[in-house]
Design a protein around this motif. Structure first.
Motif, PDB file in Angstrom:
ATOM      1  N   GLY A  99      61.027  45.580  -7.364  1.00 27.66           N
ATOM      2  CA  GLY A  99      61.171  46.555  -8.336  1.00 27.66           C
ATOM      3  C   GLY A  99      59.506  46.663  -8.418  1.00 27.66           C
ATOM      4  O   GLY A  99      59.340  46.246 -10.254  1.00 27.66           O
ATOM      5  N   SER A 100      59.118  47.191  -7.821  1.00 27.38           N
ATOM      6  CA  SER A 100      57.453  46.993  -8.158  1.00 27.38           C
ATOM      7  C   SER A 100      57.370  49.303  -8.884  1.00 27.38           C
ATOM      8  O   SER A 100      56.207  48.934  -9.126  1.00 27.38           O
TER       9      SER A 100
ATOM     10  N   GLY B  88      58.303  44.240 -12.782  1.00 26.01           N
ATOM     11  CA  GLY B  88      57.385  45.019 -11.140  1.00 26.01           C
ATOM     12  C   GLY B  88      56.097  45.346 -10.848  1.00 26.01           C
ATOM     13  O   GLY B  88      55.679  44.940 -10.622  1.00 26.01           O
TER      14      GLY B  88
ATOM     15  N   GLY C  73      60.455  50.036  -4.144  1.00 26.95           N
ATOM     16  CA  GLY C  73      61.151  50.318  -4.677  1.00 26.95           C
ATOM     17  C   GLY C  73      62.753  51.353  -3.897  1.00 26.95           C
ATOM     18  O   GLY C  73      61.946  51.525  -2.811  1.00 26.95           O
TER      19      GLY C  73
ATOM     20  N   ASN D  62      62.317  55.095  -5.474  1.00 26.28           N
ATOM     21  CA  ASN D  62      61.816  55.619  -6.151  1.00 26.28           C
ATOM     22  C   ASN D  62      60.291  56.146  -5.577  1.00 26.28           C
ATOM     23  O   ASN D  62      59.957  55.134  -5.544  1.00 26.28           O
TER      24      ASN D  62
ATOM     25  N   ASP E 133      66.174  50.529  -0.288  1.00 30.46           N
ATOM     26  CA  ASP E 133      67.399  50.109  -1.340  1.00 30.46           C
ATOM     27  C   ASP E 133      67.339  48.657  -0.741  1.00 30.46           C
ATOM     28  O   ASP E 133      68.146  48.268   0.393  1.00 30.46           O
ATOM     29  N   LEU E 134      67.470  48.066  -1.472  1.00 31.85           N
ATOM     30  CA  LEU E 134      67.676  46.232  -1.489  1.00 31.85           C
ATOM     31  C   LEU E 134      69.536  45.806  -1.325  1.00 31.85           C
ATOM     32  O   LEU E 134      69.640  44.458  -0.798  1.00 31.85           O
ATOM     33  N   VAL E 135      70.138  46.591  -1.568  1.00 30.03           N
ATOM     34  CA  VAL E 135      71.337  47.100  -1.057  1.00 30.03           C
ATOM     35  C   VAL E 135      71.941  46.708   0.117  1.00 30.03           C
ATOM     36  O   VAL E 135      72.844  46.998   0.605  1.00 30.03           O
TER      37      VAL E 135
ATOM     38  N   ASN F 275      62.053  40.300  -7.984  1.00 26.30           N
ATOM     39  CA  ASN F 275      62.246  41.049  -9.540  1.00 26.30           C
ATOM     40  C   ASN F 275      63.661  42.506  -9.215  1.00 26.30           C
ATOM     41  O   ASN F 275      64.122  42.584 -10.360  1.00 26.30           O
TER      42      ASN F 275
ATOM     43  N   VAL G  27      63.499  37.121 -11.048  1.00 30.37           N
ATOM     44  CA  VAL G  27      63.930  37.284 -12.579  1.00 30.37           C
ATOM     45  C   VAL G  27      64.661  37.652 -13.147  1.00 30.37           C
ATOM     46  O   VAL G  27      65.555  38.189 -12.809  1.00 30.37           O
ATOM     47  N   SER G  28      64.621  36.591 -13.541  1.00 31.57           N
ATOM     48  CA  SER G  28      66.912  36.409 -14.866  1.00 31.57           C
ATOM     49  C   SER G  28      66.819  36.958 -15.331  1.00 31.57           C
ATOM     50  O   SER G  28      65.983  38.062 -16.046  1.00 31.57           O
TER      51      SER G  28
ATOM     52  N   TYR H 172      76.407  42.385 -16.089  1.00 32.40           N
ATOM     53  CA  TYR H 172      74.674  41.766 -16.148  1.00 32.40           C
ATOM     54  C   TYR H 172      74.390  40.367 -16.407  1.00 32.40           C
ATOM     55  O   TYR H 172      73.775  39.621 -16.161  1.00 32.40           O
TER      56      TYR H 172
ATOM     57  N   GLY I 213      63.330  37.863 -22.882  1.00 32.87           N
ATOM     58  CA  GLY I 213      63.826  39.094 -23.329  1.00 32.87           C
ATOM     59  C   GLY I 213      64.228  40.183 -23.832  1.00 32.87           C
ATOM     60  O   GLY I 213      63.723  40.168 -22.775  1.00 32.87           O
TER      61      GLY I 213
ATOM     62  N   THR J 252      60.489  48.365 -21.043  1.00 29.80           N
ATOM     63  CA  THR J 252      60.792  49.176 -19.440  1.00 29.80           C
ATOM     64  C   THR J 252      61.573  50.373 -19.010  1.00 29.80           C
ATOM     65  O   THR J 252      61.771  51.476 -20.170  1.00 29.80           O
TER      66      THR J 252
HETATM   67  P1  NDP Z   1      62.994  48.591 -14.921  1.00 30.80           P
HETATM   68  O1  NDP Z   1      64.005  49.919 -14.267  1.00 30.80           O
HETATM   69  O2  NDP Z   1      61.809  49.577 -15.318  1.00 30.80           O
HETATM   70  O3  NDP Z   1      62.498  48.567 -13.465  1.00 30.80           O
HETATM   71  C1  NDP Z   1      63.489  47.545 -12.651  1.00 30.80           C
HETATM   72  C2  NDP Z   1      63.437  47.797 -10.679  1.00 30.80           C
HETATM   73  O4  NDP Z   1      64.026  47.438 -10.028  1.00 30.80           O
HETATM   74  C3  NDP Z   1      63.109  49.258 -10.486  1.00 30.80           C
HETATM   75  O5  NDP Z   1      61.326  48.527  -9.681  1.00 30.80           O
HETATM   76  C4  NDP Z   1      63.933  50.161  -9.671  1.00 30.80           C
HETATM   77  O6  NDP Z   1      63.199  50.652  -8.456  1.00 30.80           O
HETATM   78  C5  NDP Z   1      64.167  48.211  -8.880  1.00 30.80           C
HETATM   79  N1  NDP Z   1      66.207  48.335  -8.811  1.00 30.80           N
HETATM   80  C6  NDP Z   1      66.934  49.326  -9.129  1.00 30.80           C
HETATM   81  N2  NDP Z   1      67.511  48.919  -8.563  1.00 30.80           N
HETATM   82  C7  NDP Z   1      67.312  48.972  -6.774  1.00 30.80           C
HETATM   83  C8  NDP Z   1      67.669  48.300  -6.210  1.00 30.80           C
HETATM   84  N3  NDP Z   1      69.190  48.958  -5.456  1.00 30.80           N
HETATM   85  N4  NDP Z   1      66.537  48.630  -4.358  1.00 30.80           N
HETATM   86  C9  NDP Z   1      65.403  48.468  -4.872  1.00 30.80           C
HETATM   87  N5  NDP Z   1      65.227  48.338  -6.121  1.00 30.80           N
HETATM   88  C10 NDP Z   1      65.695  48.734  -6.407  1.00 30.80           C
HETATM   89  O7  NDP Z   1      63.620  47.158 -15.465  1.00 30.80           O
HETATM   90  P2  NDP Z   1      62.619  45.778 -15.374  1.00 30.80           P
HETATM   91  O8  NDP Z   1      61.303  46.245 -15.274  1.00 30.80           O
HETATM   92  O9  NDP Z   1      62.790  46.153 -17.459  1.00 30.80           O
HETATM   93  O10 NDP Z   1      63.722  44.894 -15.008  1.00 30.80           O
HETATM   94  C11 NDP Z   1      63.208  44.258 -14.253  1.00 30.80           C
HETATM   95  C12 NDP Z   1      63.720  42.794 -14.097  1.00 30.80           C
HETATM   96  O11 NDP Z   1      63.810  41.909 -15.402  1.00 30.80           O
HETATM   97  C13 NDP Z   1      65.261  43.154 -13.519  1.00 30.80           C
HETATM   98  O12 NDP Z   1      65.462  42.284 -13.063  1.00 30.80           O
HETATM   99  C14 NDP Z   1      66.436  43.310 -15.538  1.00 30.80           C
HETATM  100  O13 NDP Z   1      67.266  42.639 -14.803  1.00 30.80           O
HETATM  101  C15 NDP Z   1      65.638  41.904 -16.119  1.00 30.80           C
HETATM  102  N6  NDP Z   1      64.573  41.952 -17.048  1.00 30.80           N
HETATM  103  C16 NDP Z   1      64.635  43.013 -17.731  1.00 30.80           C
HETATM  104  C17 NDP Z   1      64.151  42.998 -19.475  1.00 30.80           C
HETATM  105  C18 NDP Z   1      64.306  43.695 -20.094  1.00 30.80           C
HETATM  106  O14 NDP Z   1      64.400  44.138 -21.375  1.00 30.80           O
HETATM  107  N7  NDP Z   1      63.990  44.260 -19.703  1.00 30.80           N
HETATM  108  C19 NDP Z   1      65.560  41.634 -20.070  1.00 30.80           C
HETATM  109  C20 NDP Z   1      65.824  40.753 -19.167  1.00 30.80           C
HETATM  110  C21 NDP Z   1      65.675  40.329 -18.007  1.00 30.80           C
HETATM  111  P3  NDP Z   1      63.880  52.012  -8.106  1.00 30.80           P
HETATM  112  O15 NDP Z   1      64.757  52.681  -9.284  1.00 30.80           O
HETATM  113  O16 NDP Z   1      62.271  52.850  -7.257  1.00 30.80           O
HETATM  114  O17 NDP Z   1      64.715  51.670  -7.207  1.00 30.80           O
END
Ligand code: NDP
Length: 279
Positions: A13-14, A19, A37, A39, A66-68, A93, A146-147, A162, A193, A197
Motif C-alpha cells: 500500500g505504498s 504506506g 500497489g 495504481n 493486487d494483493l488479493v 499496510n 497496520v490495523s 471494516y 486513528g 490520506t
Molecule cells: P490510502 O487509500 O491512502 O492507501 C491505501 C493503500 O492500500 C494504497 O496504496 C492502495 O494502493 C493499497 N491497496 C488497497 N487495496 C489494495 C489491493 N487490493 N492490492 C494492493 N494494494 C491495495 O489509505 P491509508 O494510507 O489511510 O491506508 C493505509 C492503512 O492504514 C490501511 O490498512 C488502513 O485501513 C489503515 N488506517 C487508515 C486510517 C486513516 O484514517 N487514513 C485510520 C486507521 C487505519 P492502490 O490503490 O494503488 O492499489
C-alpha cells in the motif's frame, strides 16, 4: 551510518498515504525498499518522491500488484528476492473500507462488501505473511501490521465490516508474534486513528470528504482531544520504531495506538458523519 542501512523493506500500500510516507522514511534511513500497489501512476509518484529525496534508483523497486491475488503476492516476494537478495522488514499496510453505493451502513451493507474488505484487510495479510515467513526467518526480520482504532473494544455500528477486519488483524498480530518469535521474527502493529490520506477516495467517498470530517473532529474535543488530525508521517515514524530492533526489541505482538486520544473518548460515534457531509 543510517539505522536501516543494509536492510530491505517491503511496504504494501505504498502508492498512497501511510504506506508512501513509510517507504520514503525507510529509504531515507538507508533501507532498500519495495513499493507496491495496484495504481501504476500513483506508485510511480511514490518512486519519484523517494528519488527526489536523493535516494539512488537501485534502492527502490516498484511492483504493481493486487494483493488479493495469490499470483501477485508471489510476484511481490519473488521480485524483491531477485532484486535485493533478501528482505528484513514486511509492512502489511495495504487496506481500505468500502462504502455502499446505496448509502446503506453497518449490518445493512451488502455482504459482498464484507467479503471485499476481509479479502484485502485480512486474508491478504495472512497469505502474504505465510509467503514471507521463510524469508524473514532467514534474516531474523520484523513484521509491522497496520490495523486501526476501529478494531478496538468500542462498537463501530456504521463501519462494522471494516472494524471486524481490523479486530481480527489484531488477533493475527498477537498470535503470529508468539509463533514467529520462536524463529527470531518479531510481529507488532500500529493502530492509527483518523489520518489524512487517500482512503476517503479509495472508499468511494467524494473528494475532500476526509478533510471536511477532519475539520469537524478537530473542533470537538470529544472527537480529537489533541485538536488535530493525524498525518501519514505520524504513523510512519511508529512503523519505523517497531521495525527497528535496536529501539523496540522487547515489544512483541503489541499494537501501538496513535490517534490523538480519540479512542479514549470515542466521541466521534455520537455524531452522524453522513449528516455532517451534507452540511
Ligand atoms: P490510502 O487509500 O491512502 O492507501 C491505501 C493503500 O492500500 C494504497 O496504496 C492502495 O494502493 C493499497 N491497496 C488497497 N487495496 C489494495 C489491493 N487490493 N492490492 C494492493 N494494494 C491495495 O489509505 P491509508 O494510507 O489511510 O491506508 C493505509 C492503512 O492504514 C490501511 O490498512 C488502513 O485501513 C489503515 N488506517 C487508515 C486510517 C486513516 O484514517 N487514513 C485510520 C486507521 C487505519 P492502490 O490503490 O494503488 O492499489
Amino acid at each position: 551510518m543510517t539505522r536501516f542501512e543494509g536492510k530491505v523493506a517491503i511496504v504494501t500500500g505504498s502508492s498512497s498515504g501511510i504506506g508512501r510516507a513509510t517507504a520514503l522514511l525507510f529509504a531515507q534511513e538507508g533501507a532498500k525498499v519495495t513499493i507496491t500497489g495496484r495504481n501504476t501512476e500513483r506508485l510511480e509518484e511514490t518512486r519519484q518522491h523517494i528519488l527526489k529525496s536523493g535516494i539512488p534508483e537501485d534502492h527502490v523497486l516498484s511492483v504493481v500488484a493486487d494483493l488479493v491475488k495469490d499470483e501477485d503476492q508471489d510476484k511481490l516476494i519473488n521480485e524483491t528476492i531477485y532484486t535485493f537478495g533478501h528482505f528484513d522488514i514486511l509492512v502489511n499496510n495495504a487496506g481500505t473500507a468500502f462504502v455502499d453505493s446505496h448509502g446503506r451502513v453497518g449490518l445493512d451493507q451488502d455482504v459482498s462488501d464484507y467479503d471485499k474488505v476481509m479479502q484485502i484487510n485480512l486474508r491478504s495479510v495472512v497469505t502474504l505473511t505465510q509467503k514471507a515467513k521463510e524469508h524473514l526467518i532467514k534474516t531474523r526480520g520484523e513484521i509491522v501490521n497496520v490495523s486501526s482504532v476501529a478494531g478496538g473494544q468500542q462498537a463501530m455500528p456504521d463501519m462494522l465490516y471494516y472494524a471486524m477486519s481490523k479486530s481480527a488483524l489484531d488477533q493475527f498480530t498477537r498470535s503470529t508474534s508468539i509463533a514467529l518469535i520462536a524463529h527470531g521474527v518479531r510481529v507488532n502493529s500500529v493502530s492509527p486513528g483518523a489520518v489524512i490520506t487517500g482512503i476517503d477516495e479509495a472508499m468511494g467517498m467524494p473528494a475532500g470528504s476526509f478533510e471536511k470530517m477532519a475539520k469537524f473532529w478537530e473542533s470537538k474535543k470529544e472527537c480529537l482531544p489533541n485538536g488535530r488530525v493525524g498525518q501519514p508521517d505520524d504513523i510512519a515514524n511508529i512503523i519505523a520504531f517497531l521495525a527497528d530492533r535496536k529501539l523496540s526489541s522487547y515489544i512483541i505482538g503489541q499494537t501501538i495506538v496513535a490517534d490523538g486520544g480519540s479512542s479514549l473518548v470515542m466521541g466521534m460515534q455520537a455524531h452522524d458523519m453522513m449528516e455532517i457531509l451534507k452540511q
